[in-house]
Design a protein around this motif. Structure first.
Motif, PDB file in Angstrom:
ATOM      1  N   LYS A 139       0.916  -1.180   0.074  1.00 32.59           N
ATOM      2  CA  LYS A 139       0.062   0.029  -0.148  1.00 32.59           C
ATOM      3  C   LYS A 139       0.798   1.326  -0.028  1.00 32.59           C
ATOM      4  CE  LYS A 139      -4.112  -1.566   2.376  1.00 32.59           C
ATOM      5  NZ  LYS A 139      -5.072  -0.962   1.604  1.00 32.59           N
ATOM      6  N   GLY A 140       2.270   1.105   0.371  1.00 26.68           N
ATOM      7  CA  GLY A 140       2.852   2.312   0.717  1.00 26.68           C
ATOM      8  C   GLY A 140       3.478   2.818   1.927  1.00 26.68           C
ATOM      9  N   ALA A 141       4.710   2.855   2.328  1.00 30.57           N
ATOM     10  CA  ALA A 141       5.123   2.888   3.724  1.00 30.57           C
ATOM     11  C   ALA A 141       5.106   4.510   3.982  1.00 30.57           C
ATOM     12  CB  ALA A 141       6.608   2.575   3.585  1.00 30.57           C
ATOM     13  N   ASN A 142       4.669   5.263   3.215  1.00 28.09           N
ATOM     14  CA  ASN A 142       4.548   6.645   3.797  1.00 28.09           C
ATOM     15  C   ASN A 142       3.269   7.378   4.219  1.00 28.09           C
ATOM     16  OD1 ASN A 142       7.413   6.808   2.925  1.00 28.09           O
ATOM     17  ND2 ASN A 142       6.663   7.563   1.046  1.00 28.09           N
ATOM     18  N   ARG A 143       2.446   6.577   4.214  1.00 26.68           N
ATOM     19  CA  ARG A 143       1.165   6.781   4.895  1.00 26.68           C
ATOM     20  C   ARG A 143       1.109   6.208   6.497  1.00 26.68           C
ATOM     21  NH1 ARG A 143      -0.932   6.649  -0.004  1.00 26.68           N
ATOM     22  NH2 ARG A 143      -1.729   8.770  -0.512  1.00 26.68           N
ATOM     23  N   PHE A 144      -0.193   6.770   6.999  1.00 28.70           N
ATOM     24  CA  PHE A 144      -0.431   6.223   8.265  1.00 28.70           C
ATOM     25  C   PHE A 144      -1.485   5.059   8.166  1.00 28.70           C
ATOM     26  CE2 PHE A 144       0.764  10.477   8.943  1.00 28.70           C
ATOM     27  CZ  PHE A 144       1.797  10.180  10.323  1.00 28.70           C
ATOM     28  N   TYR A 145      -1.663   3.885   9.045  1.00 26.13           N
ATOM     29  CA  TYR A 145      -2.702   3.044   9.119  1.00 26.13           C
ATOM     30  C   TYR A 145      -3.093   2.725  10.517  1.00 26.13           C
ATOM     31  CZ  TYR A 145      -0.704   2.330   4.159  1.00 26.13           C
ATOM     32  OH  TYR A 145      -0.144   2.693   2.858  1.00 26.13           O
ATOM     33  N   MET A 146      -4.298   2.485  10.660  1.00 24.76           N
ATOM     34  CA  MET A 146      -4.959   2.087  11.648  1.00 24.76           C
ATOM     35  C   MET A 146      -5.570   0.786  11.365  1.00 24.76           C
ATOM     36  SD  MET A 146      -5.248   2.916  15.162  1.00 24.76           S
ATOM     37  CE  MET A 146      -5.450   4.724  15.407  1.00 24.76           C
ATOM     38  N   ILE A 147      -5.293  -0.230  12.558  1.00 23.36           N
ATOM     39  CA  ILE A 147      -6.152  -1.482  12.395  1.00 23.36           C
ATOM     40  C   ILE A 147      -6.775  -1.780  13.703  1.00 23.36           C
ATOM     41  CG2 ILE A 147      -4.335  -2.252  10.566  1.00 23.36           C
ATOM     42  CD1 ILE A 147      -3.195  -3.889  12.713  1.00 23.36           C
TER      43      ILE A 147
ATOM     44  N   VAL B 237      -5.545  -3.342  18.790  1.00 26.65           N
ATOM     45  CA  VAL B 237      -5.745  -1.989  18.139  1.00 26.65           C
ATOM     46  C   VAL B 237      -4.209  -1.588  17.704  1.00 26.65           C
ATOM     47  CG1 VAL B 237      -6.267   0.279  18.430  1.00 26.65           C
ATOM     48  CG2 VAL B 237      -7.553  -1.430  19.245  1.00 26.65           C
ATOM     49  N   GLY B 238      -4.130  -1.231  16.594  1.00 22.04           N
ATOM     50  CA  GLY B 238      -2.663  -0.690  16.179  1.00 22.04           C
ATOM     51  C   GLY B 238      -2.631   0.271  15.024  1.00 22.04           C
ATOM     52  N   ILE B 239      -1.388   0.937  15.291  1.00 26.00           N
ATOM     53  CA  ILE B 239      -1.133   2.112  14.459  1.00 26.00           C
ATOM     54  C   ILE B 239       0.212   1.838  13.778  1.00 26.00           C
ATOM     55  CG2 ILE B 239      -0.170   3.404  16.405  1.00 26.00           C
ATOM     56  CD1 ILE B 239      -2.028   5.197  13.528  1.00 26.00           C
ATOM     57  N   TYR B 240       0.317   2.144  12.315  1.00 27.89           N
ATOM     58  CA  TYR B 240       1.551   2.448  12.042  1.00 27.89           C
ATOM     59  C   TYR B 240       1.813   3.661  11.645  1.00 27.89           C
ATOM     60  CZ  TYR B 240       4.701   2.386   7.782  1.00 27.89           C
ATOM     61  OH  TYR B 240       5.952   2.376   7.216  1.00 27.89           O
ATOM     62  N   CYS B 241       3.101   3.785  11.852  1.00 25.56           N
ATOM     63  CA  CYS B 241       3.740   5.240  11.558  1.00 25.56           C
ATOM     64  C   CYS B 241       4.714   5.081  10.560  1.00 25.56           C
ATOM     65  CB  CYS B 241       4.150   6.068  12.794  1.00 25.56           C
ATOM     66  SG  CYS B 241       3.027   6.561  14.016  1.00 25.56           S
ATOM     67  N   PRO B 242       4.761   6.031   9.613  1.00 21.13           N
ATOM     68  CA  PRO B 242       5.778   6.084   8.464  1.00 21.13           C
ATOM     69  C   PRO B 242       7.147   6.519   9.066  1.00 21.13           C
ATOM     70  CG  PRO B 242       4.422   7.890   8.165  1.00 21.13           C
ATOM     71  CD  PRO B 242       3.761   7.101   9.257  1.00 21.13           C
TER      72      PRO B 242
ATOM     73  N   ALA C  75       6.807   6.421  17.590  1.00 19.57           N
ATOM     74  CA  ALA C  75       7.315   5.278  17.077  1.00 19.57           C
ATOM     75  C   ALA C  75       7.199   4.797  15.596  1.00 19.57           C
ATOM     76  CB  ALA C  75       7.210   4.079  18.032  1.00 19.57           C
ATOM     77  N   VAL C  76       8.252   4.555  14.918  1.00 21.03           N
ATOM     78  CA  VAL C  76       8.110   4.086  13.368  1.00 21.03           C
ATOM     79  C   VAL C  76       7.769   2.468  13.526  1.00 21.03           C
ATOM     80  CG1 VAL C  76       9.250   3.799  11.318  1.00 21.03           C
ATOM     81  CG2 VAL C  76       9.793   5.710  12.624  1.00 21.03           C
ATOM     82  N   GLY C  77       6.917   2.316  12.414  1.00 21.41           N
ATOM     83  CA  GLY C  77       6.438   0.908  12.333  1.00 21.41           C
ATOM     84  C   GLY C  77       5.144   0.586  13.188  1.00 21.41           C
ATOM     85  N   TRP C  78       4.964  -0.409  13.689  1.00 24.15           N
ATOM     86  CA  TRP C  78       3.726  -0.797  14.310  1.00 24.15           C
ATOM     87  C   TRP C  78       3.694  -0.751  15.823  1.00 24.15           C
ATOM     88  CZ3 TRP C  78      -0.712  -1.134  11.757  1.00 24.15           C
ATOM     89  CH2 TRP C  78      -0.656  -1.598  10.168  1.00 24.15           C
ATOM     90  N   HIS C  79       2.532  -0.082  16.221  1.00 21.54           N
ATOM     91  CA  HIS C  79       2.344  -0.243  17.804  1.00 21.54           C
ATOM     92  C   HIS C  79       1.074  -0.675  18.112  1.00 21.54           C
ATOM     93  CE1 HIS C  79       2.417   2.707  21.530  1.00 21.54           C
ATOM     94  NE2 HIS C  79       2.199   1.538  22.022  1.00 21.54           N
TER      95      HIS C  79
END
Length: 250
Positions: free
Chosen positions: A114-122, A167-172, A180-184
């Motif tokens: 999907k692209g590493a430069n966006r935010f994602y919430m899961i 519940v997870g967040i991805y930061c670019p 923090a970069v990556g998943w939390h």
């Protein structure tokens, strides 16, 4: 409101910087009530570092240092968190994701696609064979740095055969000065009695709901401790310790 306007549905709302929390700013700067104006899902912590925060379906829960979970009042304050309104841009059935590495690999493959430069919430809802969680005990001022707190006041909880939600967040990568970069990831059980920051997981059968996020908004704290920090200092080693167990961005 629970739904959010069109503009802020696609916005990650962040209170303070993880770097500020790492320095020991555990002073709540917005209320839980205010946070609910900015999303219905998220994670973070509370004033005095009093436990791990899980926001799910518009409610805010504390997984306390002693392992208990409680719903938190709208008056309680938050020194650091991220939240958004979740939209199902993609859903996926997950079966037999047997450890944390396998989960990270799956999530990172989706990021790569999907692209590493966006935010994602899961959110991942389902049956877990195991979850390994941690929380922290509330601190007293003068506050110690977060790495010191974690040496003494972290508590660990391991649960088997438990139904619940990650519940997870991805930061670019470019967020490295702010979070923090990556998943939390945080977890809360379906019956809302167990929860915490995720260090390990074995998923038997679950559904992943994935939300692409294109906007970012940050609310800074207004206290002297925050104003006085030297945030030019490289904190990457501290952050690695703090986010131990998290999927790296790579």
């Amino acid at each position: 409101n629970m739904n959010g306007t069109i503009q802020n549905r696609n916005m990650l709302y962040q209170v303070s910087l993880l770097q500020s929390l790492a320095n020991g700013d555990y002073i709540g700067s917005i209320t839980v009530g205010e946070l609910k104006q900015h999303g219905n899902i998220g994670l973070g912590t509370f004033d005095r570092l009093n436990g791990e925060m899980i926001m799910l379906d518009g409610e805010v829960y504390r997984a306390a240092g002693d392992g208990r979970v409680e719903m938190v009042s709208d008056q309680e304050t938050i020194p650091f968190c991220v939240a958004t309104y979740i939209d199902a841009d993609e859903t996926k059935n997950l079966k037999d994701i047997c450890n944390f590495d396998a989960l990270c690999n799956l999530l990172n493959q989706m990021v790569a696609k999907k692209g590493a430069n966006r935010f994602y919430m899961i959110r991942i809802d389902g049956m877990f064979r195991k979850v390994n969680l941690r929380s922290v005990h509330a601190q007293k001022a003068p506050y110690k740095r977060l790495t010191e707190v974690m040496e003494h006041d972290q508590t660990f909880f391991d649960y088997a055969d438990i139904e619940g939600t990650l519940v997870g967040i991805y930061c670019p990568p470019y967020m490295s000065y702010l979070n923090a970069v990556g998943w939390h990831l945080h977890f809360i059980s379906k019956d809302k009695t167990k929860g915490g920051h995720v260090l390990g997981a074995d998923i038997a059968d679950a559904v992943l709901t994935w939300d692409d996020i294109d906007g970012f908004q940050m609310q800074l704290p207004q206290n002297e401790m925050f104003s006085g920090f030297d945030l030019t200092v490289d904190q990457s080693d501290d952050l690695k310790k703090i986010e131990k167990g998290q999927c790296a961005g790579e």
